[in-house]
Design a protein around this motif. Structure first.
Motif, PDB file in Angstrom:
ATOM      1  N   SER A  16       0.812  -1.211   0.000  1.00 15.71           N
ATOM      2  CA  SER A  16       0.000   0.000   0.000  1.00 15.71           C
ATOM      3  C   SER A  16       0.841   1.254   0.000  1.00 15.71           C
ATOM      4  O   SER A  16       0.428   2.283  -0.496  1.00 15.71           O
ATOM      5  N   SER A 109      -8.848   8.026   4.180  1.00 15.63           N
ATOM      6  CA  SER A 109      -8.987   6.905   3.245  1.00 15.63           C
ATOM      7  C   SER A 109      -7.623   6.391   2.830  1.00 15.63           C
ATOM      8  O   SER A 109      -6.662   7.155   2.731  1.00 15.63           O
ATOM      9  N   ASP A 110      -7.553   5.092   2.569  1.00 15.61           N
ATOM     10  CA  ASP A 110      -6.345   4.473   2.038  1.00 15.61           C
ATOM     11  C   ASP A 110      -6.066   5.093   0.670  1.00 15.61           C
ATOM     12  O   ASP A 110      -6.888   4.965  -0.238  1.00 15.61           O
ATOM     13  N   GLY A 113      -6.234   2.580  -2.366  1.00 11.10           N
ATOM     14  CA  GLY A 113      -7.387   1.723  -2.573  1.00 11.10           C
ATOM     15  C   GLY A 113      -7.130   0.251  -2.288  1.00 11.10           C
ATOM     16  O   GLY A 113      -7.769  -0.607  -2.873  1.00 11.10           O
ATOM     17  N   LYS A 114      -6.211  -0.049  -1.385  1.00 11.39           N
ATOM     18  CA  LYS A 114      -5.877  -1.444  -1.071  1.00 11.39           C
ATOM     19  C   LYS A 114      -6.758  -2.035   0.024  1.00 11.39           C
ATOM     20  O   LYS A 114      -6.738  -3.231   0.243  1.00 11.39           O
ATOM     21  N   CYS A 115      -7.517  -1.199   0.733  1.00 10.96           N
ATOM     22  CA  CYS A 115      -8.399  -1.721   1.776  1.00 10.96           C
ATOM     23  C   CYS A 115      -9.558  -2.466   1.112  1.00 10.96           C
ATOM     24  O   CYS A 115     -10.102  -1.998   0.110  1.00 10.96           O
ATOM     25  N   PRO A 116      -9.943  -3.621   1.658  1.00 10.97           N
ATOM     26  CA  PRO A 116     -11.103  -4.342   1.110  1.00 10.97           C
ATOM     27  C   PRO A 116     -12.350  -3.470   1.177  1.00 10.97           C
ATOM     28  O   PRO A 116     -12.454  -2.576   2.021  1.00 10.97           O
ATOM     29  N   GLU A 117     -13.298  -3.741   0.295  1.00  7.43           N
ATOM     30  CA  GLU A 117     -14.539  -2.972   0.261  1.00  7.43           C
ATOM     31  C   GLU A 117     -15.222  -2.984   1.628  1.00  7.43           C
ATOM     32  O   GLU A 117     -15.259  -4.010   2.299  1.00  7.43           O
ATOM     33  N   ALA A 118     -15.709  -1.868   2.049  1.00  7.06           N
ATOM     34  CA  ALA A 118     -16.415  -1.673   3.320  1.00  7.06           C
ATOM     35  C   ALA A 118     -15.528  -1.867   4.552  1.00  7.06           C
ATOM     36  O   ALA A 118     -16.016  -2.055   5.644  1.00  7.06           O
ATOM     37  N   CYS A 139      -4.991  -0.697   5.772  1.00  4.34           N
ATOM     38  CA  CYS A 139      -5.798  -1.688   6.481  1.00  4.34           C
ATOM     39  C   CYS A 139      -4.913  -2.887   6.791  1.00  4.34           C
ATOM     40  O   CYS A 139      -4.170  -3.333   5.928  1.00  4.34           O
TER      41      CYS A 139
END
Length: 189
Positions: A16, A109-110, A113-118, A139
């Motif tokens: 990330s 926010s990451d 965009g490496k954090c899983p959805e939700a 995350c």
């Protein structure tokens, strides 16, 4: 959500953060418990020259008691809610990170965009070897690690962390870039 092992968290978080740099120093941001985790920008407190670099304020501990599986260091807050470390893998940039087991703070926010959805970010990290790096969220899950007592500090590879009852502060000993993280608030330097 199943717990990942420390190498998995570090790899996920390292992926990330790889390549994250900023041409200009980022402003310090913080969130206070009364603000429901919302962050607000304030002037940066990072030193302007290496001669003014930040130094941990706590009583230094020997890193031998905190050696991690990848040759870095790992530690937790005495409460066990914060888990932190320095990680270095082949082909990735060394970095310092801390993650929360339980949190009331809302982290940014990451950025990759490496954090899983939700799944909301639960950690902050900063690249260790990049003078232009700023702290970013991610995350992760982390394995248990030895506690760094309140009032103590640990230094390793030009980075240092202070453990206090108000959270963990980790910063570059050269540039001052880093973060402070607790269950209810955070700051980015």
């Amino acid at each position: 959500m199943p717990r990942a092992t420390l190498p998995t968290i570090v790899l996920i978080a390292a992926i990330s953060l790889v390549g994250c740099t900023s041409a200009a120093p980022a402003p310090t941001t913080s969130a206070s418990p009364g603000e429901s985790g919302a962050a607000s920008a304030t002037p940066s407190t990072a030193p302007s020259t290496p001669a003014e670099a930040w130094r941990p304020a706590g009583t230094a501990v020997d890193t031998a008691g905190y050696v991690g599986g990848d040759g870095g260091v790992v530690f937790s807050s005495p409460s066990g809610n914060l888990r932190c470390g320095y990680s270095e893998y082949p082909n990735t940039t060394p970095w310092w990170w801390c993650m929360l087991e339980e949190q009331s703070v809302v982290l940014p926010s990451d950025p990759h965009g490496k954090c899983p959805e939700a799944v909301a970010p639960n950690g902050l990290g900063v690249l260790a070897d990049d003078p232009a790096a700023v702290a970013e969220s991610f995350c992760a899950d982390a394995a248990e690690s030895p506690a760094l007592p309140y009032g103590s500090s640990i230094s390793y590879r030009d980075m240092g962390c202070d453990s206090t009852e108000d959270g963990m502060t980790c910063r570059s000993l050269v540039t001052g870039a880093g973060f402070r993280l607790s269950r209810s608030d955070y700051e980015l330097f």
